[in-house]
Write a protein that holds these residues in place. Structure first.
Motif, PDB file in Angstrom:
ATOM      1  N   ASN A  44      62.800  19.073  -1.516  1.00 19.27           N
ATOM      2  CA  ASN A  44      61.247  18.071  -1.812  1.00 19.27           C
ATOM      3  C   ASN A  44      61.667  17.387  -3.175  1.00 19.27           C
ATOM      4  OD1 ASN A  44      59.254  19.364  -0.693  1.00 19.27           O
ATOM      5  ND2 ASN A  44      59.317  20.733  -1.992  1.00 19.27           N
ATOM      6  N   GLN A  45      62.040  15.646  -3.114  1.00 18.19           N
ATOM      7  CA  GLN A  45      61.893  14.884  -3.691  1.00 18.19           C
ATOM      8  C   GLN A  45      60.598  14.784  -4.423  1.00 18.19           C
ATOM      9  OE1 GLN A  45      64.588  12.081  -3.303  1.00 18.19           O
ATOM     10  NE2 GLN A  45      63.336  10.191  -3.995  1.00 18.19           N
ATOM     11  N   VAL A  46      60.303  14.760  -5.922  1.00 24.62           N
ATOM     12  CA  VAL A  46      59.050  14.771  -6.740  1.00 24.62           C
ATOM     13  C   VAL A  46      59.433  14.010  -7.654  1.00 24.62           C
ATOM     14  CG1 VAL A  46      58.181  16.103  -7.813  1.00 24.62           C
ATOM     15  CG2 VAL A  46      59.039  16.893  -6.246  1.00 24.62           C
ATOM     16  N   SER A  47      58.203  12.774  -7.407  1.00 19.39           N
ATOM     17  CA  SER A  47      58.472  11.764  -8.806  1.00 19.39           C
ATOM     18  C   SER A  47      57.075  11.996  -9.360  1.00 19.39           C
ATOM     19  CB  SER A  47      58.293  10.128  -7.943  1.00 19.39           C
ATOM     20  OG  SER A  47      59.401  10.151  -7.306  1.00 19.39           O
ATOM     21  N   TRP A  48      57.040  11.794 -10.896  1.00 15.17           N
ATOM     22  CA  TRP A  48      55.556  11.622 -11.486  1.00 15.17           C
ATOM     23  C   TRP A  48      54.938  10.053 -11.396  1.00 15.17           C
ATOM     24  CZ3 TRP A  48      54.422   8.518 -15.673  1.00 15.17           C
ATOM     25  CH2 TRP A  48      52.959   9.009 -17.096  1.00 15.17           C
ATOM     26  N   LEU A  49      53.637   9.779 -10.687  1.00 13.99           N
ATOM     27  CA  LEU A  49      52.943   8.511 -10.374  1.00 13.99           C
ATOM     28  C   LEU A  49      52.145   8.446 -11.571  1.00 13.99           C
ATOM     29  CD1 LEU A  49      51.498   9.338  -7.107  1.00 13.99           C
ATOM     30  CD2 LEU A  49      54.103   8.355  -7.579  1.00 13.99           C
ATOM     31  N   GLY A  50      52.196   9.069 -12.006  1.00 11.14           N
ATOM     32  CA  GLY A  50      50.463   8.904 -13.969  1.00 11.14           C
ATOM     33  C   GLY A  50      50.148   9.761 -13.741  1.00 11.14           C
ATOM     34  N   SER A  51      49.074  10.052 -15.285  1.00  7.88           N
ATOM     35  CA  SER A  51      48.237  10.971 -15.274  1.00  7.88           C
ATOM     36  C   SER A  51      46.129  10.053 -14.864  1.00  7.88           C
ATOM     37  CB  SER A  51      47.839  10.790 -17.432  1.00  7.88           C
ATOM     38  OG  SER A  51      49.200  10.996 -17.737  1.00  7.88           O
ATOM     39  N   ALA A  52      45.883  11.610 -14.495  1.00  6.84           N
ATOM     40  CA  ALA A  52      44.632  11.436 -14.050  1.00  6.84           C
ATOM     41  C   ALA A  52      43.659  12.720 -14.826  1.00  6.84           C
ATOM     42  CB  ALA A  52      44.332  12.094 -12.366  1.00  6.84           C
ATOM     43  N   ALA A  53      42.326  12.464 -15.726  1.00  6.66           N
ATOM     44  CA  ALA A  53      41.331  13.400 -16.332  1.00  6.66           C
ATOM     45  C   ALA A  53      42.522  13.398 -17.222  1.00  6.66           C
ATOM     46  CB  ALA A  53      41.348  14.542 -15.381  1.00  6.66           C
ATOM     47  N   ASP A  54      42.970  14.786 -16.918  1.00 11.84           N
ATOM     48  CA  ASP A  54      44.026  15.592 -18.264  1.00 11.84           C
ATOM     49  C   ASP A  54      45.278  16.341 -17.568  1.00 11.84           C
ATOM     50  OD1 ASP A  54      42.619  17.778 -16.768  1.00 11.84           O
ATOM     51  OD2 ASP A  54      42.195  18.662 -18.653  1.00 11.84           O
ATOM     52  N   ALA A  55      45.412  15.815 -16.355  1.00 11.43           N
ATOM     53  CA  ALA A  55      47.018  16.300 -15.850  1.00 11.43           C
ATOM     54  C   ALA A  55      47.521  14.809 -15.023  1.00 11.43           C
ATOM     55  CB  ALA A  55      46.238  16.978 -14.435  1.00 11.43           C
ATOM     56  N   ASP A  56      48.322  15.443 -14.303  1.00 13.95           N
ATOM     57  CA  ASP A  56      49.230  14.555 -14.523  1.00 13.95           C
ATOM     58  C   ASP A  56      50.040  14.551 -13.306  1.00 13.95           C
ATOM     59  OD1 ASP A  56      51.847  14.196 -16.859  1.00 13.95           O
ATOM     60  OD2 ASP A  56      51.320  16.320 -16.626  1.00 13.95           O
ATOM     61  N   VAL A  57      49.854  13.283 -12.027  1.00 19.52           N
ATOM     62  CA  VAL A  57      50.207  13.354 -10.524  1.00 19.52           C
ATOM     63  C   VAL A  57      51.042  12.849  -9.995  1.00 19.52           C
ATOM     64  CG1 VAL A  57      49.351  11.632  -8.621  1.00 19.52           C
ATOM     65  CG2 VAL A  57      48.063  11.722 -10.490  1.00 19.52           C
ATOM     66  N   LEU A  58      51.582  13.914  -9.255  1.00 15.73           N
ATOM     67  CA  LEU A  58      52.728  14.192  -8.658  1.00 15.73           C
ATOM     68  C   LEU A  58      52.760  13.800  -7.356  1.00 15.73           C
ATOM     69  CD1 LEU A  58      54.302  17.015 -10.689  1.00 15.73           C
ATOM     70  CD2 LEU A  58      54.700  15.033 -11.348  1.00 15.73           C
ATOM     71  N   ALA A  59      54.506  13.085  -6.932  1.00 11.79           N
ATOM     72  CA  ALA A  59      54.038  12.069  -4.972  1.00 11.79           C
ATOM     73  C   ALA A  59      55.392  13.640  -4.589  1.00 11.79           C
ATOM     74  CB  ALA A  59      54.865  11.285  -5.256  1.00 11.79           C
ATOM     75  N   VAL A  60      55.338  14.525  -3.760  1.00 11.34           N
ATOM     76  CA  VAL A  60      56.448  15.291  -2.763  1.00 11.34           C
ATOM     77  C   VAL A  60      56.595  14.362  -1.541  1.00 11.34           C
ATOM     78  CG1 VAL A  60      56.915  17.429  -2.013  1.00 11.34           C
ATOM     79  CG2 VAL A  60      54.728  16.969  -4.298  1.00 11.34           C
ATOM     80  N   ALA A  61      57.616  13.807  -1.739  1.00 14.17           N
ATOM     81  CA  ALA A  61      58.268  13.959   0.126  1.00 14.17           C
ATOM     82  C   ALA A  61      59.627  14.540   0.448  1.00 14.17           C
ATOM     83  CB  ALA A  61      59.196  12.033  -0.002  1.00 14.17           C
ATOM     84  N   ASP A  62      59.806  14.364   1.600  1.00  8.97           N
ATOM     85  CA  ASP A  62      61.095  15.316   1.803  1.00  8.97           C
ATOM     86  C   ASP A  62      62.514  14.823   1.525  1.00  8.97           C
ATOM     87  OD1 ASP A  62      61.855  16.709   4.591  1.00  8.97           O
ATOM     88  OD2 ASP A  62      63.409  15.317   4.943  1.00  8.97           O
ATOM     89  N   ARG A  63      62.910  15.315   1.090  1.00 11.16           N
ATOM     90  CA  ARG A  63      63.923  14.929   0.352  1.00 11.16           C
ATOM     91  C   ARG A  63      65.617  14.439   1.419  1.00 11.16           C
ATOM     92  NH1 ARG A  63      66.521  15.085  -5.119  1.00 11.16           N
ATOM     93  NH2 ARG A  63      64.750  16.639  -5.413  1.00 11.16           N
ATOM     94  N   GLN A  64      65.528  15.269   1.964  1.00  6.90           N
ATOM     95  CA  GLN A  64      66.134  14.720   2.801  1.00  6.90           C
ATOM     96  C   GLN A  64      65.839  13.580   4.073  1.00  6.90           C
ATOM     97  OE1 GLN A  64      67.187  18.448   6.020  1.00  6.90           O
ATOM     98  NE2 GLN A  64      68.845  17.864   7.166  1.00  6.90           N
ATOM     99  N   GLY A  65      65.265  13.706   4.101  1.00  6.41           N
ATOM    100  CA  GLY A  65      64.733  11.960   5.534  1.00  6.41           C
ATOM    101  C   GLY A  65      65.365  11.319   4.397  1.00  6.41           C
ATOM    102  N   LEU A  66      64.383  11.625   3.176  1.00  2.62           N
ATOM    103  CA  LEU A  66      64.532   9.944   2.592  1.00  2.62           C
ATOM    104  C   LEU A  66      66.439   9.824   2.468  1.00  2.62           C
ATOM    105  CD1 LEU A  66      61.756   9.992  -0.584  1.00  2.62           C
ATOM    106  CD2 LEU A  66      62.258   8.811   2.096  1.00  2.62           C
TER     107      LEU A  66
END
Length: 225
Positions: A88-110
């Motif tokens: 997985n390729q995981v990126s930090w997007l920002g914060s929501a409430a008291d948590a962090d929001v992450l985006a997960v995509a397929d590393r090989q495909g990217l």
């Protein structure tokens, strides 16, 4: 400023893609074909991934890890993805409430698309998920709907694809998302519905009764524009 948007699937080999060349004050020029035939010399390039191919999820991270990519973020979502973190390729997007929001995509495909775009003369580009390209207003969710399925943007950094519904029945996943949001005190006051296909009309009153929230019809939406 000229903007080239390339819509592609990270699950498929990079042989074909849809694209739109957008310029200020002009109708977009659109096309489809292999990466080698993409327009050249755009000032900005965006690689747009379908909503179904990007998992957006919450996690709790040490502050130092938030803006990092790689194994630290991948292991933070290991329970959500149930697979090899290195896939997985995981990126930090920002914060929501008291948590962090992450985006997960397929590393090989990217990586495959990176190589294909580089071979086509495109070395620099941004990666976007179509979910977070939907317009949004404070206190409101945005739903892209093609008459059968779609995706919903629930906040600045969050959203997901839905399962199927029809003209009179909203997707079950949307109902469950609303129920969960209510328990967190994050339910929207309304949902704006953006049509993404010509035959995507729905019965507003039937959906409102099923969801327990107000709906409004917004203008049609297309990632190309």
């Amino acid at each position: 400023m000229s903007l080239l948007r390339i819509y592609c699937s990270s699950r498929d080999a990079p042989r074909q893609c849809q694209w739109a060349l957008v310029g200020e004050g002009r109708e977009p020029v659109v096309g489809e074909g292999p990466p080698a035939q993409l327009p050249q010399r755009a000032e900005r390039v965006q690689l747009v991934l379908p909503a179904t191919e990007v998992l957006i999820t919450r996690a709790r991270l040490p502050q130092a890890a938030r803006r990092r990519a790689g194994s630290v973020l991948a292991f933070a979502v290991e329970e959500e993805t149930l697979g090899d973190p290195d896939a997985n390729q995981v990126s930090w997007l920002g914060s929501a409430a008291d948590a962090d929001v992450l985006a997960v995509a397929d590393r090989q495909g990217l990586n495959a698309w990176h190589d294909a775009l580089e071979a086509a003369g495109i070395g620099e580009y941004e990666i976007h998920c179509e979910t977070l390209m939907l317009p949004r207003s404070a206190g409101e969710w945005s739903l892209a709907w093609d008459g059968r399925e779609g995706f919903v943007r629930t906040s600045e950094f969050e959203g997901t694809a839905t399962d199927c519904g029809d003209r009179v029945s909203p997707p079950l996943s949307l109902r469950l998302m609303l129920d969960e949001a209510k328990t967190r005190g994050e339910a929207p006051a309304s949902i704006a519905v953006y049509a993404t296909a010509p035959d995507s009309a729905l019965e507003i009153e039937a959906w409102q009764r099923a969801l327990g929230v107000a709906l409004r019809l917004a203008e049609p939406w297309d990632w190309r524009t």
